[in-house]
Design an enzyme around this catalytic site. Structure first.
Site, PDB file in Angstrom:
ATOM      1  N   SER A  17       0.812  -1.229   0.000  1.00 28.59           N
ATOM      2  CA  SER A  17       0.000   0.000   0.000  1.00 28.59           C
ATOM      3  C   SER A  17       0.842   1.274   0.000  1.00 28.59           C
ATOM      4  CB  SER A  17      -0.946  -0.003   1.200  1.00 28.59           C
ATOM      5  OG  SER A  17      -1.933  -0.991   1.055  1.00 28.59           O
ATOM      6  N   LYS A  66      -9.152  -5.004  11.787  1.00 30.89           N
ATOM      7  CA  LYS A  66     -10.302  -4.507  11.027  1.00 30.89           C
ATOM      8  C   LYS A  66     -11.595  -4.440  11.850  1.00 30.89           C
ATOM      9  CE  LYS A  66      -8.675  -5.698   6.396  1.00 30.89           C
ATOM     10  NZ  LYS A  66      -9.019  -6.300   5.106  1.00 30.89           N
ATOM     11  N   ASN A  87     -11.603  -1.113   6.873  1.00 31.13           N
ATOM     12  CA  ASN A  87     -10.237  -1.133   6.329  1.00 31.13           C
ATOM     13  C   ASN A  87      -9.752   0.261   5.954  1.00 31.13           C
ATOM     14  OD1 ASN A  87     -11.568  -0.632   3.860  1.00 31.13           O
ATOM     15  ND2 ASN A  87     -10.045  -1.806   2.724  1.00 31.13           N
ATOM     16  N   ASP A 103     -12.956  -3.102   0.751  1.00 34.37           N
ATOM     17  CA  ASP A 103     -12.517  -4.401   0.219  1.00 34.37           C
ATOM     18  C   ASP A 103     -13.537  -5.010  -0.738  1.00 34.37           C
ATOM     19  OD1 ASP A 103     -10.022  -4.589   1.479  1.00 34.37           O
ATOM     20  OD2 ASP A 103     -10.878  -5.479   3.279  1.00 34.37           O
ATOM     21  N   GLY A 131     -13.464 -12.776   7.389  1.00 38.10           N
ATOM     22  CA  GLY A 131     -13.722 -11.345   7.253  1.00 38.10           C
ATOM     23  C   GLY A 131     -13.771 -10.884   5.814  1.00 38.10           C
ATOM     24  N   ILE A 217      -8.932 -13.870  -4.220  1.00 35.44           N
ATOM     25  CA  ILE A 217      -8.629 -12.573  -3.622  1.00 35.44           C
ATOM     26  C   ILE A 217      -7.153 -12.443  -3.260  1.00 35.44           C
ATOM     27  CG2 ILE A 217     -10.971 -12.322  -2.759  1.00 35.44           C
ATOM     28  CD1 ILE A 217      -9.816 -12.810   0.083  1.00 35.44           C
ATOM     29  N   TYR A 219      -3.328 -11.939  -4.026  1.00 36.34           N
ATOM     30  CA  TYR A 219      -2.626 -11.343  -5.173  1.00 36.34           C
ATOM     31  C   TYR A 219      -1.133 -11.652  -5.197  1.00 36.34           C
ATOM     32  CZ  TYR A 219      -1.053  -7.447  -2.174  1.00 36.34           C
ATOM     33  OH  TYR A 219      -0.468  -6.687  -1.191  1.00 36.34           O
TER      34      TYR A 219
END
Length: 276
Positions: A17, A66, A87, A103, A131, A217, A219
């Site tokens: 990020s 979260k 998030n 998300d 989650g 999901i 990556y």
């Protein structure tokens, strides 16, 4: 005055990020910076207080905070409240802290970039009930996907999400494997396939329908063993990188009112991760 943003989690050093958001700031000539902050669970309340005192404009929240962060926020977006997970935190003009969850919507945008928006009535199998699964299930339902089935090792956990959504059905992994040909879209939402973990397939894809769409999901790696197996069966596969980039872009938009270039970022990260 220069704005600053962050991502908090434990661990945090793996996060891409900061590189993503700082590249966007540079690309869009925004005077801001984004840093990773390692926050163990016992320091979460102090970290939120410190961010307020030090004037953070907003931050992202990753594992394991979260849900735990919610009591320290002033308000929640409707979707984040339904999901019970945050998030993204935005510092409002009034100085309040508002929690969002990007998300699930990020996943839907990534999926629809790959397959379009005409598949919303097709039967969808969501694999997992943690989650991330909760976020994606709620977002897909909110975005108009009408035929959702959640498969999980513990069926009761899947049933809880179904009950909270007020639609869909819950089945076991064994039932999912037996009826796999009934589903047009599969979404692998467990942590299986992470580069840091030991991968085990949730079930065999032998009965996968011809022409099915299969998303993951995870990556990193870009092509998980689950996606590799699906591709070998002739499926259209959707890697998790698009979800990661879009959830970040939606957070960016909440903070700054602008939507960054997701296509170039996906290409950059794909190259870093060894994809074509």
């Amino acid at each position: 005055m220069k704005k600053w943003f962050a991502v908090i989690g434990d661990p945090i050093e793996h996060s891409k990020s900061p590189a993503m958001h700082n590249a966007w700031f540079e690309e869009m000539a925004i005077d801001a910076t984004y840093i990773p902050v390692h926050v163990p669970s016992e320091n979460l309340e102090a970290a939120v207080s410190g961010f307020k005192t030090l004037g953070a404009s907003g931050w992202n929240v990753t594992i394991p905070h979260k849900t735990a962060i919610i009591p320290y926020l002033d308000e929640l977006d409707q979707l984040a409240e339904k999901m019970g997970a945050v998030n993204t935190v935005v510092r409002t003009n009034e100085g309040k802290l508002k929690g969002y969850n990007t998300d699930g919507v990020g996943f839907v945008r990534s999926l629809e970039e790959a397959i379009g928006t005409s598949q919303k009535e097709k039967p969808v199998l969501l694999i997992g009930a943690g989650g991330a699964a909760r976020g994606i299930a709620f977002a897909m339902h909110q975005q108009g996907y009408t035929n959702l089935t959640i498969a999980n090792r513990t069926v009761a956990n899947a049933q809880t999400i179904v009950d909270e959504m007020g639609t869909g059905r819950a089945i076991s992994l064994a039932q999912a494997e037996e009826t796999l040909a009934d589903f047009s879209i599969l979404v692998q939402m467990t942590s299986a396939g992470l580069a840091t973990g030991n991968f085990s397939m949730p079930f065999s894809l032998d009965r996968l329908a011809k022409g099915a769409i299969v998303a993951d999901i995870v990556y990193n790696p870009l092509m998980t063993p689950f996606l590799q197996a699906a591709e070998e069966k002739g499926a259209t596969v959707v890697a998790g990188l698009g979800m990661f980039v879009h959830q970040g872009a939606i957070a960016f938009n909440y903070w700054l009112g602008e939507y960054p270039n997701t296509n170039s970022m996906i290409a950059q990260l794909k190259a870093q991760l060894g994809g074509q």
